[in-house]
Design a protein around this motif. Sequence first.
Motif, PDB file in Angstrom:
ATOM      1  N   TRP A 210      33.918  37.907  42.821  1.00 15.90           N
ATOM      2  CA  TRP A 210      33.731  36.494  43.135  1.00 15.90           C
ATOM      3  C   TRP A 210      32.766  36.340  44.300  1.00 15.90           C
ATOM      4  O   TRP A 210      32.642  37.215  45.148  1.00 15.90           O
ATOM      5  CB  TRP A 210      35.049  35.844  43.514  1.00 15.90           C
ATOM      6  N   THR A 211      32.107  35.207  44.349  1.00 14.24           N
ATOM      7  CA  THR A 211      31.221  34.917  45.477  1.00 14.24           C
ATOM      8  C   THR A 211      32.063  34.465  46.662  1.00 14.24           C
ATOM      9  O   THR A 211      33.239  34.112  46.519  1.00 14.24           O
ATOM     10  CB  THR A 211      30.223  33.792  45.141  1.00 14.24           C
ATOM     11  N   MET A 212      31.446  34.454  47.829  1.00 12.01           N
ATOM     12  CA  MET A 212      32.118  33.987  49.041  1.00 12.01           C
ATOM     13  C   MET A 212      32.578  32.536  48.868  1.00 12.01           C
ATOM     14  O   MET A 212      33.696  32.181  49.245  1.00 12.01           O
ATOM     15  CB  MET A 212      31.179  34.085  50.241  1.00 12.01           C
ATOM     16  N   ALA A 213      31.738  31.706  48.269  1.00 13.87           N
ATOM     17  CA  ALA A 213      32.082  30.294  48.072  1.00 13.87           C
ATOM     18  C   ALA A 213      33.287  30.151  47.147  1.00 13.87           C
ATOM     19  O   ALA A 213      34.166  29.319  47.396  1.00 13.87           O
ATOM     20  CB  ALA A 213      30.886  29.539  47.503  1.00 13.87           C
ATOM     21  N   GLU A 214      33.357  30.938  46.088  1.00 11.40           N
ATOM     22  CA  GLU A 214      34.493  30.885  45.174  1.00 11.40           C
ATOM     23  C   GLU A 214      35.783  31.305  45.861  1.00 11.40           C
ATOM     24  O   GLU A 214      36.823  30.667  45.695  1.00 11.40           O
ATOM     25  CB  GLU A 214      34.246  31.786  43.961  1.00 11.40           C
ATOM     26  N   LEU A 215      35.707  32.374  46.653  1.00  9.25           N
ATOM     27  CA  LEU A 215      36.887  32.849  47.376  1.00  9.25           C
ATOM     28  C   LEU A 215      37.361  31.814  48.391  1.00  9.25           C
ATOM     29  O   LEU A 215      38.552  31.520  48.486  1.00  9.25           O
ATOM     30  CB  LEU A 215      36.583  34.171  48.087  1.00  9.25           C
ATOM     31  N   ARG A 216      36.417  31.254  49.139  1.00 11.07           N
ATOM     32  CA  ARG A 216      36.765  30.255  50.149  1.00 11.07           C
ATOM     33  C   ARG A 216      37.383  29.014  49.499  1.00 11.07           C
ATOM     34  O   ARG A 216      38.386  28.487  49.966  1.00 11.07           O
ATOM     35  CB  ARG A 216      35.546  29.869  50.972  1.00 11.07           C
TER      36      ARG A 216
ATOM     37  N   LEU B 287      44.534  35.911  49.592  1.00  5.52           N
ATOM     38  CA  LEU B 287      44.884  35.478  48.242  1.00  5.52           C
ATOM     39  C   LEU B 287      45.867  36.443  47.593  1.00  5.52           C
ATOM     40  O   LEU B 287      46.815  36.023  46.929  1.00  5.52           O
ATOM     41  CB  LEU B 287      43.622  35.332  47.386  1.00  5.52           C
ATOM     42  N   VAL B 288      45.672  37.729  47.795  1.00  7.02           N
ATOM     43  CA  VAL B 288      46.574  38.728  47.227  1.00  7.02           C
ATOM     44  C   VAL B 288      47.935  38.663  47.926  1.00  7.02           C
ATOM     45  O   VAL B 288      48.979  38.665  47.269  1.00  7.02           O
ATOM     46  CB  VAL B 288      45.966  40.147  47.317  1.00  7.02           C
ATOM     47  N   GLN B 289      47.950  38.577  49.256  1.00  6.37           N
ATOM     48  CA  GLN B 289      49.202  38.529  50.010  1.00  6.37           C
ATOM     49  C   GLN B 289      50.039  37.300  49.668  1.00  6.37           C
ATOM     50  O   GLN B 289      51.263  37.365  49.645  1.00  6.37           O
ATOM     51  CB  GLN B 289      48.931  38.540  51.510  1.00  6.37           C
ATOM     52  N   SER B 290      49.378  36.194  49.413  1.00  4.92           N
ATOM     53  CA  SER B 290      50.105  34.967  49.113  1.00  4.92           C
ATOM     54  C   SER B 290      50.573  34.910  47.665  1.00  4.92           C
ATOM     55  O   SER B 290      51.293  33.999  47.293  1.00  4.92           O
ATOM     56  CB  SER B 290      49.245  33.751  49.434  1.00  4.92           C
ATOM     57  N   GLY B 291      50.162  35.893  46.873  1.00  2.00           N
ATOM     58  CA  GLY B 291      50.573  35.928  45.472  1.00  2.00           C
ATOM     59  C   GLY B 291      49.749  35.031  44.574  1.00  2.00           C
ATOM     60  O   GLY B 291      50.081  34.843  43.407  1.00  2.00           O
ATOM     61  N   LEU B 292      48.686  34.467  45.093  1.00  2.00           N
ATOM     62  CA  LEU B 292      47.849  33.572  44.298  1.00  2.00           C
ATOM     63  C   LEU B 292      46.902  34.339  43.382  1.00  2.00           C
ATOM     64  O   LEU B 292      46.370  33.782  42.443  1.00  2.00           O
ATOM     65  CB  LEU B 292      47.036  32.653  45.217  1.00  2.00           C
ATOM     66  N   ALA B 293      46.709  35.608  43.680  1.00  2.00           N
ATOM     67  CA  ALA B 293      45.840  36.443  42.847  1.00  2.00           C
ATOM     68  C   ALA B 293      46.399  37.857  42.875  1.00  2.00           C
ATOM     69  O   ALA B 293      46.730  38.375  43.930  1.00  2.00           O
ATOM     70  CB  ALA B 293      44.420  36.437  43.376  1.00  2.00           C
ATOM     71  N   ALA B 294      46.513  38.463  41.712  1.00  2.00           N
ATOM     72  CA  ALA B 294      47.062  39.813  41.641  1.00  2.00           C
ATOM     73  C   ALA B 294      45.973  40.846  41.397  1.00  2.00           C
ATOM     74  O   ALA B 294      46.135  42.007  41.746  1.00  2.00           O
ATOM     75  CB  ALA B 294      48.104  39.883  40.528  1.00  2.00           C
ATOM     76  N   ASN B 295      44.864  40.435  40.817  1.00  2.00           N
ATOM     77  CA  ASN B 295      43.824  41.365  40.426  1.00  2.00           C
ATOM     78  C   ASN B 295      42.729  41.431  41.490  1.00  2.00           C
ATOM     79  O   ASN B 295      41.768  40.675  41.468  1.00  2.00           O
ATOM     80  CB  ASN B 295      43.237  40.953  39.073  1.00  2.00           C
ATOM     81  N   ARG B 296      42.903  42.347  42.418  1.00  2.00           N
ATOM     82  CA  ARG B 296      41.958  42.513  43.528  1.00  2.00           C
ATOM     83  C   ARG B 296      40.548  42.836  43.010  1.00  2.00           C
ATOM     84  O   ARG B 296      39.566  42.340  43.542  1.00  2.00           O
ATOM     85  CB  ARG B 296      42.440  43.625  44.443  1.00  2.00           C
ATOM     86  N   GLU B 297      40.461  43.653  41.983  1.00  2.00           N
ATOM     87  CA  GLU B 297      39.153  44.053  41.451  1.00  2.00           C
ATOM     88  C   GLU B 297      38.379  42.842  40.920  1.00  2.00           C
ATOM     89  O   GLU B 297      37.171  42.751  41.085  1.00  2.00           O
ATOM     90  CB  GLU B 297      39.311  45.106  40.345  1.00  2.00           C
ATOM     91  N   GLN B 298      39.090  41.913  40.296  1.00  2.00           N
ATOM     92  CA  GLN B 298      38.431  40.706  39.798  1.00  2.00           C
ATOM     93  C   GLN B 298      37.913  39.864  40.969  1.00  2.00           C
ATOM     94  O   GLN B 298      36.804  39.343  40.919  1.00  2.00           O
ATOM     95  CB  GLN B 298      39.390  39.884  38.957  1.00  2.00           C
ATOM     96  N   LEU B 299      38.703  39.756  42.024  1.00  2.00           N
ATOM     97  CA  LEU B 299      38.291  38.970  43.182  1.00  2.00           C
ATOM     98  C   LEU B 299      37.062  39.565  43.856  1.00  2.00           C
ATOM     99  O   LEU B 299      36.253  38.830  44.434  1.00  2.00           O
ATOM    100  CB  LEU B 299      39.427  38.864  44.199  1.00  2.00           C
ATOM    101  N   GLU B 300      36.913  40.874  43.803  1.00  2.00           N
ATOM    102  CA  GLU B 300      35.740  41.535  44.403  1.00  2.00           C
ATOM    103  C   GLU B 300      34.436  41.009  43.795  1.00  2.00           C
ATOM    104  O   GLU B 300      33.410  40.981  44.465  1.00  2.00           O
ATOM    105  CB  GLU B 300      35.819  43.054  44.223  1.00  2.00           C
TER     106      GLU B 300
END
Length: 71
Positions: A35-41, A20-33
């Motif tokens: 998230w649940t596995m289901a949300e990330l997927r 998600l970070v590499q594709s530019g879809l998300a910039a805030n890595r800390e926020q993604l941490e």
Amino acid sequence: MGTWMRNAVRKKKQFYIERLVQSGLAANREQLEGWTMAELRREYEQFHPARTTEGGSRYGQTSARTGETHH
């Protein structure tokens, strides 16, 4: 949950976060941490619809058993 399972889940979460970070879809890595596995997927698959969690392509994938193309 055993150590092996915890490590597997952590690695899979990191996979989704990295993509998600590499594709530019998300910039805030800390926020993604947080998230649940289901949300990330779900977020990953929304922007990468040709991918499945098994790693194959949904479109044009040929079954190893039948030789038929799936659509």
